[in-house]
Design an enzyme around this catalytic site. Sequence first.
Site, PDB file in Angstrom:
ATOM      1  N   ASP A   1      43.724  17.180 -46.475  1.00  0.00           N
ATOM      2  CA  ASP A   1      44.692  18.136 -47.011  1.00  0.00           C
ATOM      3  C   ASP A   1      45.660  18.567 -45.911  1.00  0.00           C
ATOM      4  O   ASP A   1      46.834  18.781 -46.143  1.00  0.00           O
ATOM      5  CB  ASP A   1      43.977  19.397 -47.518  1.00  0.00           C
ATOM      6  CG  ASP A   1      43.287  19.136 -48.837  1.00  0.00           C
ATOM      7  OD1 ASP A   1      43.306  17.984 -49.288  1.00  0.00           O
ATOM      8  OD2 ASP A   1      42.729  20.096 -49.399  1.00  0.00           O
TER       9      ASP A   1
ATOM     10  N   SER B   1      51.376  26.411 -58.972  1.00  0.00           N
ATOM     11  CA  SER B   1      50.661  26.062 -57.765  1.00  0.00           C
ATOM     12  C   SER B   1      50.900  27.213 -56.777  1.00  0.00           C
ATOM     13  O   SER B   1      51.499  28.210 -57.136  1.00  0.00           O
ATOM     14  CB  SER B   1      51.215  24.707 -57.347  1.00  0.00           C
ATOM     15  OG  SER B   1      51.367  24.611 -56.010  1.00  0.00           O
TER      16      SER B   1
ATOM     17  N   GLU C   1      41.095  36.812 -51.629  1.00  0.00           N
ATOM     18  CA  GLU C   1      39.911  36.183 -52.224  1.00  0.00           C
ATOM     19  C   GLU C   1      39.810  34.734 -51.781  1.00  0.00           C
ATOM     20  O   GLU C   1      40.778  34.173 -51.270  1.00  0.00           O
ATOM     21  CB  GLU C   1      39.992  36.281 -53.746  1.00  0.00           C
ATOM     22  CG  GLU C   1      41.218  35.579 -54.305  1.00  0.00           C
ATOM     23  CD  GLU C   1      41.453  35.867 -55.784  1.00  0.00           C
ATOM     24  OE1 GLU C   1      41.445  37.043 -56.174  1.00  0.00           O
ATOM     25  OE2 GLU C   1      41.662  34.905 -56.532  1.00  0.00           O
TER      26      GLU C   1
ATOM     27  N   LYS D   1      39.932  30.785 -51.616  1.00  0.00           N
ATOM     28  CA  LYS D   1      40.657  29.711 -52.292  1.00  0.00           C
ATOM     29  C   LYS D   1      39.645  28.595 -52.495  1.00  0.00           C
ATOM     30  O   LYS D   1      39.167  27.997 -51.524  1.00  0.00           O
ATOM     31  CB  LYS D   1      41.831  29.210 -51.448  1.00  0.00           C
ATOM     32  CG  LYS D   1      42.600  28.099 -52.137  1.00  0.00           C
ATOM     33  CD  LYS D   1      43.830  27.711 -51.349  1.00  0.00           C
ATOM     34  CE  LYS D   1      44.759  26.811 -52.148  1.00  0.00           C
ATOM     35  NZ  LYS D   1      44.127  25.710 -52.850  1.00  0.00           N
TER      36      LYS D   1
ATOM     37  N   ASP E   1      38.056  25.106 -53.424  1.00  0.00           N
ATOM     38  CA  ASP E   1      38.498  23.721 -53.360  1.00  0.00           C
ATOM     39  C   ASP E   1      37.892  22.927 -54.512  1.00  0.00           C
ATOM     40  O   ASP E   1      36.957  22.162 -54.335  1.00  0.00           O
ATOM     41  CB  ASP E   1      38.076  23.126 -52.006  1.00  0.00           C
ATOM     42  CG  ASP E   1      38.774  21.810 -51.737  1.00  0.00           C
ATOM     43  OD1 ASP E   1      39.768  21.507 -52.443  1.00  0.00           O
ATOM     44  OD2 ASP E   1      38.335  21.088 -50.832  1.00  0.00           O
TER      45      ASP E   1
ATOM     46  N   GLU F   1      38.476  27.574 -61.479  1.00  0.00           N
ATOM     47  CA  GLU F   1      38.309  26.323 -60.766  1.00  0.00           C
ATOM     48  C   GLU F   1      36.951  25.713 -61.126  1.00  0.00           C
ATOM     49  O   GLU F   1      35.938  26.412 -61.157  1.00  0.00           O
ATOM     50  CB  GLU F   1      38.355  26.669 -59.268  1.00  0.00           C
ATOM     51  CG  GLU F   1      38.918  25.640 -58.381  1.00  0.00           C
ATOM     52  CD  GLU F   1      40.438  25.553 -58.323  1.00  0.00           C
ATOM     53  OE1 GLU F   1      41.160  26.334 -58.989  1.00  0.00           O
ATOM     54  OE2 GLU F   1      40.900  24.659 -57.603  1.00  0.00           O
TER      55      GLU F   1
ATOM     56  N   TYR G   1      39.201  33.338 -61.730  1.00  0.00           N
ATOM     57  CA  TYR G   1      39.897  34.301 -60.867  1.00  0.00           C
ATOM     58  C   TYR G   1      41.278  34.708 -61.354  1.00  0.00           C
ATOM     59  O   TYR G   1      41.944  35.528 -60.732  1.00  0.00           O
ATOM     60  CB  TYR G   1      40.048  33.728 -59.453  1.00  0.00           C
ATOM     61  CG  TYR G   1      40.666  32.343 -59.453  1.00  0.00           C
ATOM     62  CD1 TYR G   1      42.000  32.160 -59.787  1.00  0.00           C
ATOM     63  CD2 TYR G   1      39.913  31.218 -59.140  1.00  0.00           C
ATOM     64  CE1 TYR G   1      42.564  30.906 -59.829  1.00  0.00           C
ATOM     65  CE2 TYR G   1      40.481  29.956 -59.171  1.00  0.00           C
ATOM     66  CZ  TYR G   1      41.789  29.796 -59.515  1.00  0.00           C
ATOM     67  OH  TYR G   1      42.347  28.560 -59.568  1.00  0.00           O
TER      68      TYR G   1
ATOM     69  N   LYS H   1      45.570  28.686 -45.448  1.00  0.00           N
ATOM     70  CA  LYS H   1      44.539  27.650 -45.382  1.00  0.00           C
ATOM     71  C   LYS H   1      43.913  27.605 -44.000  1.00  0.00           C
ATOM     72  O   LYS H   1      44.623  27.659 -42.989  1.00  0.00           O
ATOM     73  CB  LYS H   1      45.161  26.310 -45.726  1.00  0.00           C
ATOM     74  CG  LYS H   1      45.525  26.199 -47.203  1.00  0.00           C
ATOM     75  CD  LYS H   1      45.291  24.835 -47.566  1.00  0.00           C
ATOM     76  CE  LYS H   1      45.485  24.173 -48.765  1.00  0.00           C
ATOM     77  NZ  LYS H   1      45.481  22.768 -48.766  1.00  0.00           N
TER      78      LYS H   1
ATOM     79  N   CYS I   1      39.188 -12.956 -34.435  1.00  0.00           N
ATOM     80  CA  CYS I   1      38.625 -12.045 -35.439  1.00  0.00           C
ATOM     81  C   CYS I   1      37.135 -11.852 -35.173  1.00  0.00           C
ATOM     82  O   CYS I   1      36.403 -12.831 -35.061  1.00  0.00           O
ATOM     83  CB  CYS I   1      38.848 -12.613 -36.832  1.00  0.00           C
ATOM     84  SG  CYS I   1      37.947 -11.684 -38.097  1.00  0.00           S
TER      85      CYS I   1
ATOM     86  N   CYS J   1      35.161 -13.594 -38.416  1.00  0.00           N
ATOM     87  CA  CYS J   1      35.154 -15.035 -38.694  1.00  0.00           C
ATOM     88  C   CYS J   1      35.504 -15.871 -37.472  1.00  0.00           C
ATOM     89  O   CYS J   1      35.434 -17.097 -37.518  1.00  0.00           O
ATOM     90  CB  CYS J   1      36.115 -15.357 -39.840  1.00  0.00           C
ATOM     91  SG  CYS J   1      37.855 -15.184 -39.384  1.00  0.00           S
TER      92      CYS J   1
ATOM     93  N   CYS K   1      43.784 -10.548 -38.793  1.00  0.00           N
ATOM     94  CA  CYS K   1      43.065 -11.829 -38.879  1.00  0.00           C
ATOM     95  C   CYS K   1      43.863 -12.732 -39.807  1.00  0.00           C
ATOM     96  O   CYS K   1      44.205 -12.349 -40.919  1.00  0.00           O
ATOM     97  CB  CYS K   1      41.658 -11.585 -39.423  1.00  0.00           C
ATOM     98  SG  CYS K   1      40.878 -13.072 -40.064  1.00  0.00           S
TER      99      CYS K   1
ATOM    100  N   CYS L   1      38.389 -15.378 -44.448  1.00  0.00           N
ATOM    101  CA  CYS L   1      37.476 -14.567 -43.632  1.00  0.00           C
ATOM    102  C   CYS L   1      36.575 -13.742 -44.563  1.00  0.00           C
ATOM    103  O   CYS L   1      37.038 -13.163 -45.538  1.00  0.00           O
ATOM    104  CB  CYS L   1      38.313 -13.638 -42.748  1.00  0.00           C
ATOM    105  SG  CYS L   1      37.361 -12.400 -41.859  1.00  0.00           S
TER     106      CYS L   1
HETATM  107  S1  IVH Z   1      45.824  31.893 -58.004  1.00  0.00           S
HETATM  108  C1  IVH Z   1      49.936  31.459 -60.004  1.00  0.00           C
HETATM  109  N1  IVH Z   1      43.513  32.040 -56.796  1.00  0.00           N
HETATM  110  O1  IVH Z   1      44.790  26.601 -55.727  1.00  0.00           O
HETATM  111  C2  IVH Z   1      49.019  31.030 -58.931  1.00  0.00           C
HETATM  112  N2  IVH Z   1      44.445  29.894 -57.162  1.00  0.00           N
HETATM  113  O2  IVH Z   1      47.009  25.428 -54.343  1.00  0.00           O
HETATM  114  C3  IVH Z   1      47.696  30.773 -59.450  1.00  0.00           C
HETATM  115  N3  IVH Z   1      43.047  28.052 -56.405  1.00  0.00           N
HETATM  116  O3  IVH Z   1      46.583  25.757 -58.610  1.00  0.00           O
HETATM  117  C4  IVH Z   1      46.742  30.477 -58.429  1.00  0.00           C
HETATM  118  N4  IVH Z   1      41.385  29.280 -55.666  1.00  0.00           N
HETATM  119  O4  IVH Z   1      44.022  25.745 -58.721  1.00  0.00           O
HETATM  120  C5  IVH Z   1      44.489  31.227 -57.247  1.00  0.00           C
HETATM  121  N5  IVH Z   1      41.452  32.313 -55.795  1.00  0.00           N
HETATM  122  C6  IVH Z   1      42.417  31.512 -56.245  1.00  0.00           C
HETATM  123  C7  IVH Z   1      42.330  30.114 -56.135  1.00  0.00           C
HETATM  124  C8  IVH Z   1      43.374  29.337 -56.601  1.00  0.00           C
HETATM  125  C9  IVH Z   1      41.837  28.050 -55.827  1.00  0.00           C
HETATM  126  C10 IVH Z   1      43.809  26.836 -56.700  1.00  0.00           C
HETATM  127  C11 IVH Z   1      44.518  26.832 -58.014  1.00  0.00           C
HETATM  128  C12 IVH Z   1      45.963  26.580 -57.673  1.00  0.00           C
HETATM  129  C13 IVH Z   1      45.849  25.934 -56.344  1.00  0.00           C
HETATM  130  C14 IVH Z   1      47.106  26.065 -55.542  1.00  0.00           C
END
Ligand code: IVH
Length: 736
Positions: A34, A83, A114, A116, A118, A174, A226, A314, A412, A415, A436, A441
Site C-alpha cells: 500500500d 474513499s 478510530e 482504519k 484493512d 468493513e 463504523y 496511515k 541460467c 537450465c 534466460c 527452461c
Molecule cells: S470512514 C466517507 N472509517 O478506508 C468516508 N473508513 O481508504 C468513509 N475504512 O473506503 C470512510 N476503516 O472502506 C472510515 N474507521 C473507518 C475506516 C474506513 C477503514 C476504509 C473504508 C474507506 C477506505 C478509504
Amino acid sequence: MTPSEAKKRITALRAQVAHHDELYYRHAQPEITDFAYDGLKRELADLEARFPQFASAESPTQRVGDDRAQGFVQVAHRQRMLSLDNTYNETELRAFHTRLTKLLGRDDLHYTVEPKIDGLAVSLTYEQGRLARAVTRGDGEKGDDVTANVLTIAALPRELKGGRVPDSVEIRGEIYLTAAQFERLNAERAAAGEELYANPRNTAAGTIKQLDTAEVARRKLSIVLYGLGHCEPAVVRSQTGLHAQLRAWKLPVVERIWQAQGIDAAWAAIGELDQLRRSFAYGTDGAVVKLDDFDQQREAETTAKAPRWAIAYKYKPDTARTRLNAITIQVGKTGILSPVAELEPVLLAGSTIARATLHNEDEIRRKDIRVGDLVEIEKAGEVIPAVLRSFPEERPRGAKEFDLSAAVGGKCPVCGGKIARVEVADEEEQGVAWKCQNYDCRAQRAGRLGFFCSRRALAIDGVGGVVAAKLVELDLVKDPPDLYDVPLETLATLNLGTAEEPRVFGEKNATKVVAAREAARSLPLEKWLYALSVPDVGETTARALGRRHRNFAELTESVLLRAVIRKAEADAERTRINPRARNNPPKDEADRARREKLHAELSAEIAALDAGPLAGMPADIGPVVAASALDFFASTPGKRLLAKLRKLGIDPQGTVATAGVFTGKMLVLTGTLPTLKREEAEQKILAAGGKVSGSVSKKTSYVLAGAEAGSKLDKAQELGVPVIDEAGFLKMLAGG
Ligand code: IVH
C-alpha cells in the site's frame, strides 16, 4: 521538469496506478505494498497539480477504485460511498485541520479518532430494522449485492433491536478475516498442497466475491461497522453518537474510539492507537480522524471522491534489521533472473521472515546492498517482504558489490542456458535485467504453467506454483496446454512432498483441476491469449486483440497488427525524409521535389491505414507489441503451442463485433455512466458493430457522455458531434 516530460510521466503513472487498482480492487491480488502504491498515486496527484493542463476526469486520482465482479447483481447506494484522503505525515495532518478551521471559520474543532480497518468496504441496508441488503463499495455509486455471503457472518445481527430504529438506514463498515481464521485456512491449504493465501485482507476480498456461499461460510468472515450512509429519519448527530448507537443495536464496532479536542489531541490519539493496534482482531493500517459533528461534516462537504471532514493517517509499514546472508537467483516465467535476499530469520509484523525481494540488479546497486550487510526489511501486511536499505557504515570488511552475471557464472542457474541483458518496460517494472534465453527452461515452463492456471488467466484453481513446478519437473507438462493430457489418476497421485515425506495431491483436488480445465476450453480468445504468456501481451492488449480477431488463426495473420507496424514505419520514414526538417534540409530542388512527393505518399498511406484497418484501435497497441505478437506466433514455440491447441480441439473465439446498430460508427466514451461500467459500454458498442476511440474528431459518430465528462464533451459540442447519454445509448441498442 518540462511539460512534455511531465506528460510522459503522468501517462506512465496513470497506467501503473490503474494496473494496481485493477489488481487490488478487482482481483484482490496486489503486487506492491500500500505504501508503494500510495507513493505512486501521490506522485501522480502532485504532477497533475503542477501541470493542470494534463488533468483529466478519467485519471485514477479522480476516481474511487472499482471492485465490481462478474456474477453479482449491482445495486445503487442511496448515499455515495466515498474513499478517504490519506497521509503518512504529521504536517499534512495538521494542514487538514488548518483547512477545516478556515472552511468552518472556527478553531474549536472536535474530532474522533478510530482504527482504519484493512478489509473491504461494505454497506448494509436495514429496512424497518431488518437486514435487507449488503452491497460492496463498487465504484462508489453502485456495488455488488453480496447479501448471501454477508449472511454467513454469524455475529452480525439480522435485526436492529434496542430502540431508535430508522425506517431505512445504510450502515457502513468493513469485512475482514481474523488472523486466527487466516492461519487456519492456510494450514488447511498447506495440508492439501495448495498455494497459500497471501494475507487476510486479500483473502477476505476474494471470499466476499465467491459465488459459492457454502465456501464463504467455511472461510468464516467477520465484520465491523463504523459509518453511516443514508438514514431516514436521522437518529444520530455525531460520529460519537453513531458509535454508541451501533453498539446499542448490538452491531460489531471498533474496539475503541478516541475523543479529541483539536488536532494535538488527535495526534496523541493516533500515537496511542499505534501502540494498541497490533492486538486487534483485524488488520489496522492507520487511524481515521473525523470531524465529530454531523452538521459540521455537512458544512465541510466532500470532493469528487473523498470527504473534506475526514482523513486517514496511515502508519508506516513495520520494518526490522537483519543480516543478508546470501543472494540467490530465481527465474520467472519470462526468463527474467530476479535476485532474492536470503536473510537471517527475523520476526516482523507477526511472522518470521527469511527471504525478501531485491527486485533487480540495478536496485541492489542503487541501494548499495552487499552480501553480509545489515539490512532493513519491510513487511506491509501483504505481498512479499522487501529490502529497503543497507547500513554501509556497519559493513563487514571485504563485502563485495553484487554482480548478478558473475553470481550465476554467466548462465541460467536453472537450465544452464545463455543469459542476456534486456530492457524491461511493462506496467510493473522498468529497467534493465538479465534474462534466460531458453524458452524451454524448466523455470520458465513452470512459471508459464502456473500463470496459465492463475485466476487472472484461465482460473484452473489448484494448479499453483508448487503443482506447476512438479508437473514440469516430471516432464508431464512442457507447454501449458499439455496439462490437458495429464490423466486424472496421474494428477491424483502426484507427490508434492519427498520420497521420505510424501504429500499427495489427491483425488479431490485432481477432480477439481479436471473440471476447471474443461470449463476453460470455452473461455474467449482474450483470456487464452493472455494465458499463453505471449511476450509483451498483457491483459489490456489481450483484451483489445481478442475483440478484434475471430480466433488464433486470424491473429497469426493479423491485418491489423501488420497495419500497426506499417504505420509506425511509414511515420518514421516520413519524419526522416521531411523536406522541411531543419536538421536535414534537401540537397537541391530535385531532392526537395522527390521528398515532397514521398512525404505526400506516406501521409496518404498513414491516413488510409487510420481510416481503414486501424480505425478505433486503442493507442496502447504500439508497433513493439504488434511485432512481438506476430513474431511469437511465427516462432517455433508459438507454432508448437497453436498446434497443441488444435490437437486438443481448443479453438477460442474472439468477441468480434457482428453487424448491428453501430456498424460503421465510431463512438467516444467520457465521464462516468450511471449504471454501465466503461468496459461494459465498450463491449456493447463492439458487439453492435461499432468502434470505440479515445479522442473526439470529425469522424466521431457519437459521444457517449456520463457524469463529470470533461474536455471530450466540449470538443464534441465544438465539432457538432451528437452527444448521447446512457439512456439514449441503451435505447439505440434496443433498436428504439
Ligand atoms: S470512514 C466517507 N472509517 O478506508 C468516508 N473508513 O481508504 C468513509 N475504512 O473506503 C470512510 N476503516 O472502506 C472510515 N474507521 C473507518 C475506516 C474506513 C477503514 C476504509 C473504508 C474507506 C477506505 C478509504
